[in-house]
Scaffold this motif. Sequence first.
Motif, PDB file in Angstrom:
ATOM      1  N   TYR B  36      -4.257   5.934  -2.338  1.00  8.09           N
ATOM      2  CA  TYR B  36      -5.377   5.497  -0.856  1.00  8.09           C
ATOM      3  C   TYR B  36      -6.202   4.738  -1.052  1.00  8.09           C
ATOM      4  O   TYR B  36      -7.138   5.693  -1.752  1.00  8.09           O
ATOM      5  CB  TYR B  36      -5.684   6.444   0.368  1.00  8.09           C
ATOM      6  N   GLN B  38     -10.211   3.918   0.479  1.00  2.39           N
ATOM      7  CA  GLN B  38     -11.569   4.679   1.881  1.00  2.39           C
ATOM      8  C   GLN B  38     -12.304   4.186   1.612  1.00  2.39           C
ATOM      9  O   GLN B  38     -13.387   4.401   0.273  1.00  2.39           O
ATOM     10  CB  GLN B  38     -11.570   6.345   1.475  1.00  2.39           C
ATOM     11  N   ASN B  41     -17.264   5.505   6.291  1.00  2.00           N
ATOM     12  CA  ASN B  41     -17.399   6.001   7.562  1.00  2.00           C
ATOM     13  C   ASN B  41     -15.993   5.156   8.185  1.00  2.00           C
ATOM     14  O   ASN B  41     -15.791   4.281   9.138  1.00  2.00           O
ATOM     15  CB  ASN B  41     -17.772   5.227   8.598  1.00  2.00           C
ATOM     16  N   ARG B  42     -14.176   5.161   7.129  1.00  2.00           N
ATOM     17  CA  ARG B  42     -13.940   5.105   7.727  1.00  2.00           C
ATOM     18  C   ARG B  42     -12.672   5.429   7.288  1.00  2.00           C
ATOM     19  O   ARG B  42     -12.538   6.666   6.337  1.00  2.00           O
ATOM     20  CB  ARG B  42     -13.414   3.267   7.212  1.00  2.00           C
ATOM     21  N   GLY B  43     -10.680   5.491   8.086  1.00  2.00           N
ATOM     22  CA  GLY B  43     -10.125   6.357   7.179  1.00  2.00           C
ATOM     23  C   GLY B  43      -9.438   5.628   6.221  1.00  2.00           C
ATOM     24  O   GLY B  43      -9.886   5.087   5.555  1.00  2.00           O
ATOM     25  N   LEU B  44      -8.192   6.442   5.855  1.00  2.00           N
ATOM     26  CA  LEU B  44      -8.190   6.162   4.626  1.00  2.00           C
ATOM     27  C   LEU B  44      -6.688   4.972   4.667  1.00  2.00           C
ATOM     28  O   LEU B  44      -6.043   5.031   6.062  1.00  2.00           O
ATOM     29  CB  LEU B  44      -7.265   7.092   3.919  1.00  2.00           C
ATOM     30  N   LEU B  88     -13.509   4.146  -2.618  1.00  2.00           N
ATOM     31  CA  LEU B  88     -13.712   5.959  -3.154  1.00  2.00           C
ATOM     32  C   LEU B  88     -11.867   5.385  -2.661  1.00  2.00           C
ATOM     33  O   LEU B  88     -11.201   5.418  -1.753  1.00  2.00           O
ATOM     34  CB  LEU B  88     -13.722   7.021  -1.663  1.00  2.00           C
TER      35      LEU B  88
END
Lengths: 112, 115
Positions: B36, B38, B41-44, B88
Amino acid sequence: DAGITQSPRYKITETGRQVTLMCHQTWSHSYMFWYRQDLGHGLRLIYYSAAADITDKGEVPDGYVVSRSKTENFPLTLESATRSQTSVYFCASSEGSNQPQHFGDGTRLSIL
Amino acid sequence: AQSVAQPEDQVNVAEGNPLTVKCTYSVSGNPYLFWYVQYPNRGLQFLLKYITGDNLVKGSYGFEAEFNKSQTSFHLKKPSALVSDSALYFCAVRDEYPGRRALTFGSGTRLQVQP
Protein backbone atom coordinates in the motif's frame (compact mmCIF):
# COMPACT_ATOMS: atom_id res chain seq x y z
CA ASP A 1 -20.25 8.96 -4.45
CA ALA A 2 -19.29 5.42 -3.53
CA GLY A 3 -16.52 5.11 -1.00
CA ILE A 4 -15.61 4.99 2.63
CA THR A 5 -16.15 8.03 4.82
CA GLN A 6 -14.80 8.77 8.26
CA SER A 7 -16.09 11.48 10.57
CA PRO A 8 -15.01 13.68 12.11
CA ARG A 9 -11.68 14.31 10.36
CA TYR A 10 -10.29 16.06 13.42
CA LYS A 11 -11.29 15.81 17.07
CA ILE A 12 -9.91 17.25 20.28
CA THR A 13 -11.24 15.99 23.57
CA GLU A 14 -10.24 15.58 27.21
CA THR A 15 -9.17 12.56 29.19
CA GLY A 16 -12.07 10.59 30.61
CA ARG A 17 -14.55 11.63 27.98
CA GLN A 18 -16.32 9.23 25.67
CA VAL A 19 -15.78 9.76 21.97
CA THR A 20 -17.13 7.93 18.95
CA LEU A 21 -15.49 7.82 15.55
CA MET A 22 -17.78 7.05 12.65
CA CYS A 23 -17.11 4.98 9.55
CA HIS A 24 -19.49 4.46 6.65
CA GLN A 25 -18.94 2.53 3.42
CA THR A 26 -21.18 2.37 0.37
CA TRP A 27 -19.86 -0.81 -1.27
CA SER A 28 -21.64 -3.31 1.02
CA HIS A 29 -18.28 -4.89 1.78
CA SER A 30 -18.43 -7.69 4.30
CA TYR A 31 -15.24 -6.83 6.13
CA MET A 32 -14.51 -3.65 8.03
CA PHE A 33 -11.45 -2.71 10.08
CA TRP A 34 -10.22 -0.10 12.52
CA TYR A 35 -6.53 0.78 12.76
CA ARG A 36 -4.51 3.32 14.61
CA GLN A 37 -1.38 4.83 13.09
CA ASP A 38 1.41 6.01 15.34
CA LEU A 39 4.93 7.03 14.43
CA GLY A 40 7.26 4.05 14.51
CA HIS A 41 4.43 1.52 14.76
CA GLY A 42 2.89 1.60 11.33
CA LEU A 43 -0.75 0.55 11.42
CA ARG A 44 -2.02 -1.53 14.28
CA LEU A 45 -5.36 -3.31 14.12
CA ILE A 46 -7.82 -2.42 16.87
CA TYR A 47 -10.93 -4.38 15.86
CA TYR A 48 -12.38 -5.89 12.74
CA SER A 49 -15.69 -7.27 11.59
CA ALA A 50 -16.39 -10.03 9.07
CA ALA A 51 -20.10 -9.24 8.79
CA ALA A 52 -22.90 -7.45 10.59
CA ASP A 53 -23.06 -8.46 14.26
CA ILE A 54 -19.66 -10.22 14.07
CA THR A 55 -16.63 -8.46 15.54
CA ASP A 56 -13.16 -9.63 16.59
CA LYS A 57 -10.32 -8.12 18.55
CA GLY A 58 -7.16 -7.06 16.82
CA GLU A 59 -3.72 -6.33 18.18
CA VAL A 60 -4.60 -3.36 20.43
CA PRO A 61 -8.28 -3.56 21.47
CA ASP A 62 -8.05 -2.37 25.09
CA GLY A 63 -10.00 0.80 25.77
CA TYR A 64 -12.05 0.55 22.57
CA VAL A 65 -15.53 -0.72 21.78
CA VAL A 66 -17.06 -1.43 18.36
CA SER A 67 -20.43 -2.42 17.02
CA ARG A 68 -21.74 -3.44 13.60
CA SER A 69 -25.51 -3.44 13.55
CA LYS A 70 -25.57 -2.53 9.85
CA THR A 71 -23.20 -3.71 7.12
CA GLU A 72 -22.31 -0.18 6.05
CA ASN A 73 -21.44 1.29 9.47
CA PHE A 74 -18.67 0.41 11.91
CA PRO A 75 -18.35 2.99 14.71
CA LEU A 76 -15.41 2.95 17.12
CA THR A 77 -15.96 4.22 20.67
CA LEU A 78 -13.38 5.22 23.24
CA GLU A 79 -15.37 4.82 26.44
CA SER A 80 -13.00 6.84 28.65
CA ALA A 81 -10.32 8.49 26.55
CA THR A 82 -6.69 8.48 27.68
CA ARG A 83 -3.72 10.47 26.36
CA SER A 84 -2.17 7.27 25.00
CA GLN A 85 -5.11 7.04 22.60
CA THR A 86 -4.02 10.21 20.81
CA SER A 87 -3.46 8.94 17.29
CA VAL A 88 -4.67 8.91 13.72
CA TYR A 89 -7.46 6.38 13.26
CA PHE A 90 -8.22 4.70 9.96
CA CYS A 91 -11.22 2.71 8.95
CA ALA A 92 -11.05 0.26 6.03
CA SER A 93 -13.32 -2.18 4.25
CA SER A 94 -12.87 -5.12 1.89
CA GLU A 95 -15.01 -7.64 0.02
CA GLY A 96 -13.16 -10.58 1.48
CA SER A 97 -10.17 -11.33 3.67
CA ASN A 98 -7.94 -11.83 0.59
CA GLN A 99 -9.18 -8.74 -1.18
CA PRO A 100 -7.53 -5.31 -1.00
CA GLN A 101 -8.68 -3.05 1.78
CA HIS A 102 -10.06 0.39 0.95
CA PHE A 103 -9.18 3.05 3.46
CA GLY A 104 -10.89 6.21 4.62
CA ASP A 105 -8.87 9.41 5.01
CA GLY A 106 -8.58 9.04 8.75
CA THR A 107 -9.57 10.85 11.95
CA ARG A 108 -6.86 12.75 13.78
CA LEU A 109 -7.75 12.45 17.48
CA SER A 110 -6.02 14.48 20.18
CA ILE A 111 -6.72 13.79 23.84
CA LEU A 112 -5.64 16.52 26.23
CA ALA B 1 1.96 -15.69 14.43
CA GLN B 2 2.32 -13.51 11.37
CA SER B 3 4.72 -10.60 11.13
CA VAL B 4 6.27 -8.33 8.55
CA ALA B 5 9.44 -6.24 8.61
CA GLN B 6 10.43 -3.23 6.56
CA PRO B 7 14.09 -2.80 7.43
CA GLU B 8 14.52 0.70 6.00
CA ASP B 9 12.79 3.71 7.53
CA GLN B 10 13.65 5.79 4.47
CA VAL B 11 14.84 5.17 0.93
CA ASN B 12 16.31 7.96 -1.19
CA VAL B 13 16.57 7.67 -4.95
CA ALA B 14 17.12 10.06 -7.84
CA GLU B 15 14.36 10.57 -10.38
CA GLY B 16 14.74 8.19 -13.30
CA ASN B 17 16.67 5.61 -11.29
CA PRO B 18 15.23 2.24 -10.29
CA LEU B 19 13.86 1.92 -6.78
CA THR B 20 13.45 -0.96 -4.35
CA VAL B 21 11.57 -0.94 -1.05
CA LYS B 22 12.27 -4.03 1.01
CA CYS B 23 9.84 -6.27 2.88
CA THR B 24 10.30 -9.59 4.64
CA TYR B 25 7.60 -11.63 6.32
CA SER B 26 6.97 -14.52 8.66
CA VAL B 27 3.88 -16.77 8.58
CA SER B 28 3.03 -20.34 9.53
CA GLY B 29 1.50 -21.31 6.20
CA ASN B 30 1.52 -19.66 2.80
CA PRO B 31 1.43 -15.86 2.76
CA TYR B 32 -0.96 -13.41 1.22
CA LEU B 33 1.09 -10.25 0.61
CA PHE B 34 0.10 -6.67 -0.14
CA TRP B 35 1.72 -3.30 -0.79
CA TYR B 36 0.00 0.00 0.00
CA VAL B 37 1.02 3.63 -0.46
CA GLN B 38 0.07 6.59 1.73
CA TYR B 39 0.22 10.24 0.71
CA PRO B 40 0.11 13.03 3.34
CA ASN B 41 -3.19 13.34 5.21
CA ARG B 42 -4.73 10.48 3.24
CA GLY B 43 -5.61 6.87 3.85
CA LEU B 44 -3.65 3.97 2.41
CA GLN B 45 -4.11 3.08 -1.24
CA PHE B 46 -3.72 -0.44 -2.58
CA LEU B 47 -0.82 -0.99 -5.03
CA LEU B 48 -0.60 -4.73 -5.60
CA LYS B 49 -1.02 -8.16 -4.04
CA TYR B 50 0.38 -11.67 -4.21
CA ILE B 51 -1.93 -14.57 -3.41
CA THR B 52 -0.61 -17.36 -5.61
CA GLY B 53 0.88 -17.92 -9.06
CA ASP B 54 3.54 -15.84 -10.79
CA ASN B 55 6.27 -14.61 -8.45
CA LEU B 56 6.43 -11.24 -10.23
CA VAL B 57 3.31 -9.20 -9.56
CA LYS B 58 2.50 -6.02 -11.46
CA GLY B 59 0.46 -3.28 -9.87
CA SER B 60 -0.65 0.32 -10.12
CA TYR B 61 1.51 3.27 -11.26
CA GLY B 62 4.20 1.06 -12.78
CA PHE B 63 5.09 -0.69 -9.53
CA GLU B 64 5.85 -4.39 -9.30
CA ALA B 65 6.89 -6.75 -6.56
CA GLU B 66 8.78 -10.03 -6.50
CA PHE B 67 7.71 -12.83 -4.21
CA ASN B 68 10.65 -14.94 -3.02
CA LYS B 69 9.55 -17.86 -0.87
CA SER B 70 13.03 -19.06 0.08
CA GLN B 71 14.02 -15.61 1.32
CA THR B 72 10.52 -14.83 2.68
CA SER B 73 10.64 -11.50 0.90
CA PHE B 74 8.28 -9.37 -1.15
CA HIS B 75 10.28 -6.36 -2.31
CA LEU B 76 8.54 -3.50 -4.13
CA LYS B 77 10.25 -2.24 -7.28
CA LYS B 78 9.90 0.31 -10.02
CA PRO B 79 12.25 0.63 -13.01
CA SER B 80 12.23 4.43 -13.14
CA ALA B 81 11.26 6.56 -10.13
CA LEU B 82 9.20 9.73 -10.36
CA VAL B 83 9.19 12.63 -7.90
CA SER B 84 5.46 11.96 -7.47
CA ASP B 85 6.29 8.49 -6.10
CA SER B 86 7.54 10.15 -2.92
CA ALA B 87 5.26 8.78 -0.19
CA LEU B 88 5.04 6.29 2.67
CA TYR B 89 4.91 2.63 1.62
CA PHE B 90 3.53 -0.23 3.67
CA CYS B 91 3.92 -3.95 3.21
CA ALA B 92 1.26 -6.22 4.76
CA VAL B 93 0.86 -9.97 5.21
CA ARG B 94 -1.85 -12.45 6.12
CA ASP B 95 -1.37 -16.14 6.87
CA GLU B 96 -3.42 -18.47 4.67
CA TYR B 97 -4.70 -20.40 7.69
CA PRO B 98 -8.41 -19.92 8.39
CA GLY B 99 -9.08 -17.73 11.39
CA ARG B 100 -6.29 -15.35 10.49
CA ARG B 101 -8.45 -12.95 8.57
CA ALA B 102 -6.69 -9.69 9.33
CA LEU B 103 -3.56 -8.18 7.83
CA THR B 104 -0.43 -7.32 9.75
CA PHE B 105 1.29 -4.18 8.46
CA GLY B 106 4.94 -3.24 8.53
CA SER B 107 6.09 0.00 10.11
CA GLY B 108 6.39 1.71 6.73
CA THR B 109 9.20 3.02 4.53
CA ARG B 110 9.35 6.62 3.43
CA LEU B 111 10.42 6.95 -0.19
CA GLN B 112 12.04 10.23 -1.22
CA VAL B 113 12.63 10.75 -4.94
CA GLN B 114 14.91 13.67 -5.67
CA PRO B 115 14.57 15.66 -8.91
